[in-house]
Design an enzyme around this catalytic site. Structure first.
Site, mmCIF file in Angstrom:
data_model
loop_
_atom_site.group_PDB
_atom_site.id
_atom_site.type_symbol
_atom_site.label_atom_id
_atom_site.label_comp_id
_atom_site.label_asym_id
_atom_site.label_seq_id
_atom_site.Cartn_x
_atom_site.Cartn_y
_atom_site.Cartn_z
ATOM 1 N N GLU A 298 0.872 -1.174 0.000
ATOM 2 C CA GLU A 298 0.000 0.000 0.000
ATOM 3 C C GLU A 298 0.912 1.227 0.000
ATOM 4 O OE1 GLU A 298 -3.898 1.421 2.548
ATOM 5 O OE2 GLU A 298 -2.157 0.704 3.666
ATOM 6 N N GLU B 168 -8.052 10.717 2.659
ATOM 7 C CA GLU B 168 -8.189 9.768 3.759
ATOM 8 C C GLU B 168 -8.456 10.551 5.032
ATOM 9 O OE1 GLU B 168 -6.080 5.870 5.792
ATOM 10 O OE2 GLU B 168 -5.586 6.516 3.766
#
EC number: 3.2.1.8
Length: 237
Positions: free
Chosen positions: A127, A218
């Site tokens: 990620e 995010e």
């Protein structure tokens, strides 16, 4: 998909990003109340990914609090949230590449949130984030500092961290996270992904086969978020 440190935030704290989409930076502002601009609206419902108006999108939330993800014309999207768990979403491309992404807008968070180019690879499962701006918590600071990379008019600190038994594109897994975090926050300019990939490789941080790559928001926190727009201009796909 990062767990943030707990922070005590004032009830009036908020986050805002305003701007134009990737593919129409020089065009007129879009009225977000127009029905044709608001295709998908979710409030802590099923996570999903797919294609919308020629761009890949991804949306993930852990289901906590109140969060709404809205996709509009072209590359436009917005997120609003309040008292949430963790979420990440945005628009971009599949697969990821070393493309140069140009973007602009405004981003003034007062809590846990950040704007980044975000993606995944497989074999190895990685990620990754290139963080352009963030709020009260540097999301890479919990990892190991590997060095720096200077590109696109700024310096980024490079970190690596490990997530154990956490959500991923392949279910619950243990995997590494790669971070480039800009030392001078900005919203606007070019992000040359290949330069970050090259720097990571020099630090022994190897990527696998690319899955998606999006301009993402995010967030996590006990505060109200206002409308957020990810955007870019003149993207080279």
């Amino acid at each position: 998909m990062v767990s943030f440190k707990s922070l005590l935030l004032a009830a009036s704290a908020f986050t805002a990003v305003l701007g134009r989409p990737f593919d129409s930076f020089d065009g007129p502002d879009v009225n977000i109340t127009d029905a044709d601009e608001l295709l998908v609206r979710r409030q802590v419902t099923a996570n999903s990914e797919g294609t919308h108006n020629g761009y890949f999108y991804s949306w993930w939330s852990d289901g906590g609090g109140q969060v709404t993800y809205t996709m509009g014309a072209g590359s436009r999207y917005s997120v609003t949230w309040k008292d949430t768990g963790n979420f990440v979403g945005g628009k971009g491309w599949n697969p990821g590449t070393g493309r140069t992404i140009n973007y602009g807008g405004s981003f003034s968070p007062q809590g846990n949130g950040y704007l980044a180019v975000y993606g995944w690879t497989r074999n190895p499962l990685i990620e990754y984030y290139v963080v352009e701006s963030y709020g009260t918590y540097n999301p890479g600071s919990g990892g190991q500092l590997k060095g720096t990379v200077t590109t696109d008019g700024g310096t980024y600190n490079v970190y690596v961290s490990t997530r154990t038994n956490q959500p991923s594109i392949d279910g619950t897994r243990t995997f590494q996270q790669y971070w480039s975090v800009r030392t001078s926050k900005r919203v606007g300019g070019a992000v040359t992904m290949q330069n970050h990939f090259n720097a990571w490789a020099q630090f022994g941080m190897n990527l696998g086969a690319h899955y998606y790559q999006i301009v993402a928001t995010e967030g996590n926190g006990d505060f109200v978020g206002t409308e957020i727009w990810g955007l870019a201009r003149g993207c080279r796909r």
